[in-house]
Scaffold this motif. Structure first.
Motif, PDB file in Angstrom:
ATOM      1  N   VAL A 123       0.864  -1.180   0.000  1.00  0.00           N
ATOM      2  CA  VAL A 123       0.000   0.000   0.000  1.00  0.00           C
ATOM      3  C   VAL A 123       0.901   1.231   0.000  1.00  0.00           C
ATOM      4  O   VAL A 123       1.789   1.360   0.857  1.00  0.00           O
ATOM      5  N   VAL A 124       0.697   2.083  -0.963  1.00  0.00           N
ATOM      6  CA  VAL A 124       1.484   3.313  -1.042  1.00  0.00           C
ATOM      7  C   VAL A 124       0.854   4.348  -0.108  1.00  0.00           C
ATOM      8  O   VAL A 124      -0.350   4.617  -0.193  1.00  0.00           O
ATOM      9  N   VAL A 125       1.673   4.874   0.778  1.00  0.00           N
ATOM     10  CA  VAL A 125       1.190   5.837   1.776  1.00  0.00           C
ATOM     11  C   VAL A 125       1.899   7.167   1.547  1.00  0.00           C
ATOM     12  O   VAL A 125       3.126   7.241   1.608  1.00  0.00           O
ATOM     13  N   VAL A 126       1.119   8.191   1.278  1.00  0.00           N
ATOM     14  CA  VAL A 126       1.694   9.523   1.093  1.00  0.00           C
ATOM     15  C   VAL A 126       1.954  10.101   2.484  1.00  0.00           C
ATOM     16  O   VAL A 126       1.042  10.171   3.312  1.00  0.00           O
ATOM     17  N   THR A 127       3.205  10.478   2.742  1.00  0.00           N
ATOM     18  CA  THR A 127       3.546  11.024   4.068  1.00  0.00           C
ATOM     19  C   THR A 127       3.972  12.480   3.962  1.00  0.00           C
ATOM     20  O   THR A 127       4.527  12.868   2.945  1.00  0.00           O
ATOM     21  N   PRO A 128       3.740  13.296   5.025  1.00  0.00           N
ATOM     22  CA  PRO A 128       3.167  12.903   6.301  1.00  0.00           C
ATOM     23  C   PRO A 128       1.732  12.409   6.132  1.00  0.00           C
ATOM     24  O   PRO A 128       0.994  12.912   5.297  1.00  0.00           O
TER      25      PRO A 128
END
Ligand SMILES: Cc1ncc(COP(=O)(O)O)c(C=O)c1O
Length: 389
Positions: A123-128
């Motif tokens: 799962v690609v998580v955009v951070t922050p």
């Protein structure tokens, strides 16, 4: 097993350090303690929201407070679907909507739905990002592929996103408007992201976490990522705009344009049972019709936003002006977010260091504190910038 897995303990470490800051700020601040950490509203909910809850109690009949079906009571789901049709201009119906006890449960069921058991699922998580997203993924056996925003502009880094997408990508998650940055992604960014995902093998699910979508300051406007990519799920919480965060009502809604609309919604509904999340309380489901009619009141938060941004600029903080949400996200002078938050805690001010959002070198302030707390916070922040805190 008496202890959590080391991977979960590692992910909890920053949150637990932040909890220690609370005790420190409370101890040092005493009656002058200023809590700008979480989005809990120190002014409380709007009178109309309280009236909706009272009305739901008063109208209760014999079976009204008993179990409701997985996915939610038909009438509550229908009302939410109608509301989504208005807000998103898309043909949501009641079967697309799975009611959950808040967005936390919605995120968990939607993440679980994308896990394949025969191979690693990413799962690609955009951070922050919202603080517990990586924790949930780790717990569910999914691999979080973290893609930071552009560090200077806090906008999507489309090149980095493209590089992170691959055959094992099952989902991409982002919050719109973004918590903690307080920014809205523009139509151009969302269209580019949608085009990237449409080219991606296996068409990952786009999880659009829209918990703060009504908390938007003019002239800015909300655009849902669901308008730019068909295979999208919308995650939502009634806790934010209504300041009812402890009452745990939210949902995940499958876009009517999703290529497996019915099958995914059915899976999500079944997962609320499998995972033990059940439904939100019967009372909240009874109240939802009236809650949907409560107007969003941004007067106090908007006023505090102006004051806080102005004071931060005057004091020389590096901050991108927020466009939405309850949050302001400046850079931490000195670059060490925990060290700076600890200095503020020593003066009775609690903020969240950006490490809890899987980012470095910033801190988040919540505008849901009382005006008195904001006054004290600004004094401490001015002094900290001047070097005497
Ligand atoms: C972006 C985002 N997602 C999810 C959540 C969790 O929402 P809830 O408390 O309704 O479960 C929050 C709460 O702060 C949030 O800001």
């Amino acid at each position: 097993m008496t202890e959590l897995a080391p991977s979960l303990t590692r992910l909890l470490a920053a949150q637990e350090r932040a909890d220690e800051l609370r005790a420190r700020a409370l101890g040092r601040g005493g009656r002058a303690f200023a809590d700008l950490a979480y989005a809990n509203s120190h002014d409380g909910p709007a009178p109309e929201a309280l009236a909706a809850l009272r009305g739901a109690v008063d109208a209760s009949r014999a079976l009204a407070l008993q179990y409701t079906p997985y996915g939610g009571a038909t009438i509550a789901r229908r009302l939410v679907a109608e509301d989504l049709r208005r807000s998103h201009g898309a043909s949501f119906d009641l079967k697309d909507v799975v009611l959950t006890p808040g967005a936390m449960a919605a995120l968990n069921v939607v993440f679980r739905s994308v896990r394949r058991d025969d191979e690693a699922s990413e799962v690609v998580v955009v951070t922050p990002c919202w603080l517990d997203v990586p924790l949930y993924l780790e717990n569910l056996g999914l691999v979080a592929r973290v893609v930071p925003l552009d560090r200077r502009t806090l906008r999507l880094d489309l090149g980095a996103l493209e590089a992170a997408l691959g055959p094992r990508t099952r989902a991409v998650v982002l919050s719109q408007p973004a918590n903690p940055t307080g920014l809205l992604y523009g139509a151009d960014e969302l269209a580019a992201l949608g085009a990237l995902l449409a080219r991606c093998e296996g068409r990952p699910l786009l999880v659009s976490d829209e918990c703060h979508r009504e908390v938007v300051f003019a002239p800015h406007a909300f655009a849902s990522p669901a308008a730019f990519y068909d295979d999208t799920c919308v995650v939502y919480s009634f806790g934010k705009r209504l300041h009812l965060q402890g009452q745990r009502l939210g949902y995940v809604a499958v876009s009517p344009r999703h290529s497996h609309r019915r099958a995914l919604a059915r899976t999500l509904e079944r997962l609320t049972r499998v995972m033990g999340f059940c439904t939100p309380t019967a009372l909240m489901q009874h109240a939802v019709g009236d809650l949907l009619r409560v107007p969003t009141d941004l007067e106090a938060v908007g006023r505090r936003r102006g004051r806080v941004l102005g004071a931060l600029f005057d004091a020389g903080y590096d901050v991108v002006p927020s466009q939405a949400t309850f949050f302001v996200y400046p850079r931490a002078p000195g670059g060490d977010d925990f060290a700076f938050a600890a200095r503020l805690a020593d003066r009775g001010l609690l903020v969240l260091p950006s490490s809890v959002f899987h980012d470095e070198g910033r801190f988040r302030l919540s505008l849901t504190a009382s005006d008195e707390m904001i006054d004290r916070a600004l004094e401490v922040l001015r002094a900290a910038r001047g070097g005497d805190a």
